[in-house]
Motif scaffolding. Sequence first.
Motif, PDB file in Angstrom:
ATOM      1  N   GLY A  69       0.789  -1.225   0.000  1.00  0.00           N
ATOM      2  CA  GLY A  69       0.000   0.000   0.000  1.00  0.00           C
ATOM      3  C   GLY A  69       0.822   1.276   0.000  1.00  0.00           C
ATOM      4  O   GLY A  69       0.255   2.361   0.135  1.00  0.00           O
ATOM      5  N   ASP A  70       2.140   1.180  -0.174  1.00  0.00           N
ATOM      6  CA  ASP A  70       2.994   2.369  -0.204  1.00  0.00           C
ATOM      7  C   ASP A  70       2.640   3.188  -1.450  1.00  0.00           C
ATOM      8  O   ASP A  70       2.904   2.764  -2.575  1.00  0.00           O
ATOM      9  N   PRO A  71       2.048   4.372  -1.286  1.00  0.00           N
ATOM     10  CA  PRO A  71       1.618   5.136  -2.464  1.00  0.00           C
ATOM     11  C   PRO A  71       2.776   5.679  -3.301  1.00  0.00           C
ATOM     12  O   PRO A  71       2.631   5.845  -4.508  1.00  0.00           O
ATOM     13  N   VAL A  72       3.918   5.955  -2.668  1.00  0.00           N
ATOM     14  CA  VAL A  72       5.067   6.456  -3.428  1.00  0.00           C
ATOM     15  C   VAL A  72       5.563   5.372  -4.384  1.00  0.00           C
ATOM     16  O   VAL A  72       5.795   5.620  -5.572  1.00  0.00           O
ATOM     17  N   ASP A 107      -2.954   4.423  -6.452  1.00  0.00           N
ATOM     18  CA  ASP A 107      -1.548   4.384  -6.016  1.00  0.00           C
ATOM     19  C   ASP A 107      -1.297   3.302  -4.968  1.00  0.00           C
ATOM     20  O   ASP A 107      -0.147   2.913  -4.763  1.00  0.00           O
ATOM     21  N   THR A 108      -2.323   2.836  -4.308  1.00  0.00           N
ATOM     22  CA  THR A 108      -2.135   1.826  -3.256  1.00  0.00           C
ATOM     23  C   THR A 108      -2.523   0.420  -3.728  1.00  0.00           C
ATOM     24  O   THR A 108      -2.702  -0.475  -2.914  1.00  0.00           O
ATOM     25  N   ARG A 109      -2.641   0.243  -5.037  1.00  0.00           N
ATOM     26  CA  ARG A 109      -2.932  -1.093  -5.561  1.00  0.00           C
ATOM     27  C   ARG A 109      -1.803  -2.054  -5.185  1.00  0.00           C
ATOM     28  O   ARG A 109      -0.630  -1.678  -5.199  1.00  0.00           O
ATOM     29  N   PRO A 110      -2.148  -3.294  -4.830  1.00  0.00           N
ATOM     30  CA  PRO A 110      -1.093  -4.259  -4.488  1.00  0.00           C
ATOM     31  C   PRO A 110      -0.082  -4.429  -5.615  1.00  0.00           C
ATOM     32  O   PRO A 110      -0.442  -4.394  -6.794  1.00  0.00           O
ATOM     33  N   PHE A 111       1.182  -4.624  -5.238  1.00  0.00           N
ATOM     34  CA  PHE A 111       2.217  -4.876  -6.245  1.00  0.00           C
ATOM     35  C   PHE A 111       2.015  -6.251  -6.870  1.00  0.00           C
ATOM     36  O   PHE A 111       2.383  -6.494  -8.018  1.00  0.00           O
TER      37      PHE A 111
END
Length: 404
Positions: free
Chosen positions: A36-39, A127-131
């Motif tokens: 969830g890291d938006p950066v 931006d917080t979509r799972p990787f």
Amino acid sequence: MRPDKTTEQEKPAAEGLPREEERLSRVALMRMAEAGDPVMGRLIAEHGAVRACVNARRGVLPPEFVERERERVPASRRGTDLDRLVTSWAARYADPAADLARGREGGSRFVIPGDPEWPTQLDDLGDTRPFGLWLHGRANLRLSCLRSVSIVGARAATPYGTTVAAEMASSLGDRGWCVVSGGAYGIDGAAHRGALAAGAPTVAVLACGSDVCYPTAHEDLFRAVRAQGVVVSEWTPGSHPTRLRFLVRNRVIAALSRGTVVVQAAVRSGALNTATHASGLNRHLMAVPGPITTEVSAGCHALIREGKAVCVTAVDEIIELVGAIGDDLAPPRKGPPRPHDALNDETRRVLEAIPARGSAGPAAIAVAAGVDLATALACLGGLAAAGFVASGERGWRLSGARRG
């Protein structure tokens, strides 16, 4: 943090890369950045997972990206937070091939955006979509979540709450709906068990690795979920839960389904965090009422009172909201039928004009009912035939059936 000085020849293009290279990059990123890291989410969106992994591993970022990120924070903090974040990314790098092998050996599979099993509704997280997602179970995640409802609530649930959650989940399963929850004690566990009892798939979204059993007492439950549904995790196999991870995974629970039902929740509750995500994602939010004397239902009552959630008390009402428009309408709630429901207005007035005790003549009944004598006599005849009234020497009286 140093700006990215990599030449264009050294930068892998985001398009045309083998899927396996992107898969390995996303596995690596799941260790390097918190879920969830938006950066990191913005870095992947702008430059692709492979280049994002290269940048993060080297501790460098594209200058234009750095400039935009620094503009997002107050001037007093510009640079500092981003520098620390990128430093932590580089320090946490580990061999992704080893993680991928470990996951596969444990029975898990790894899916990324673009894979056939990837649920595209997760793209709503932006931006917080799972990787990527680690999955362990027989069910297909994307197909299971096409018709799914999240059921969440308190860990310290009451028997009322667990009964409602289990019955709702079982009824949803009988109607062809998948139940999504978090695998925790209380409402989550009851929801999973209800779906399993109906023979329906259920999705458990964990705050730890897909191979970690937390809570440990749910080992049998997770085994059953894997056999009939699927366990989902954003964390590398072997990862243990933290308080923050429980909150982070709640956004996935909300995003996977068409709507979220909060069965029981205190005013401060992780279930309300899931409810907030559901509202932010424009998903249907529902809440089940409980006794006003029970604090564990206070959060549900607040959601309903503030207009944030729709009050639901039956599965038909849930499906009416999340189902097809016009096709899944809940039937109107009616009380038990009574014999005099079929009477017309005049007949009902005549019946009500007969005294509860004793008898009355037809003229007195006609005056009390506000009708003429002929109408009163006609109505009395019909009521007598139906068993509502009986005629005696002193006039008309209510029958025994009417008195009951």
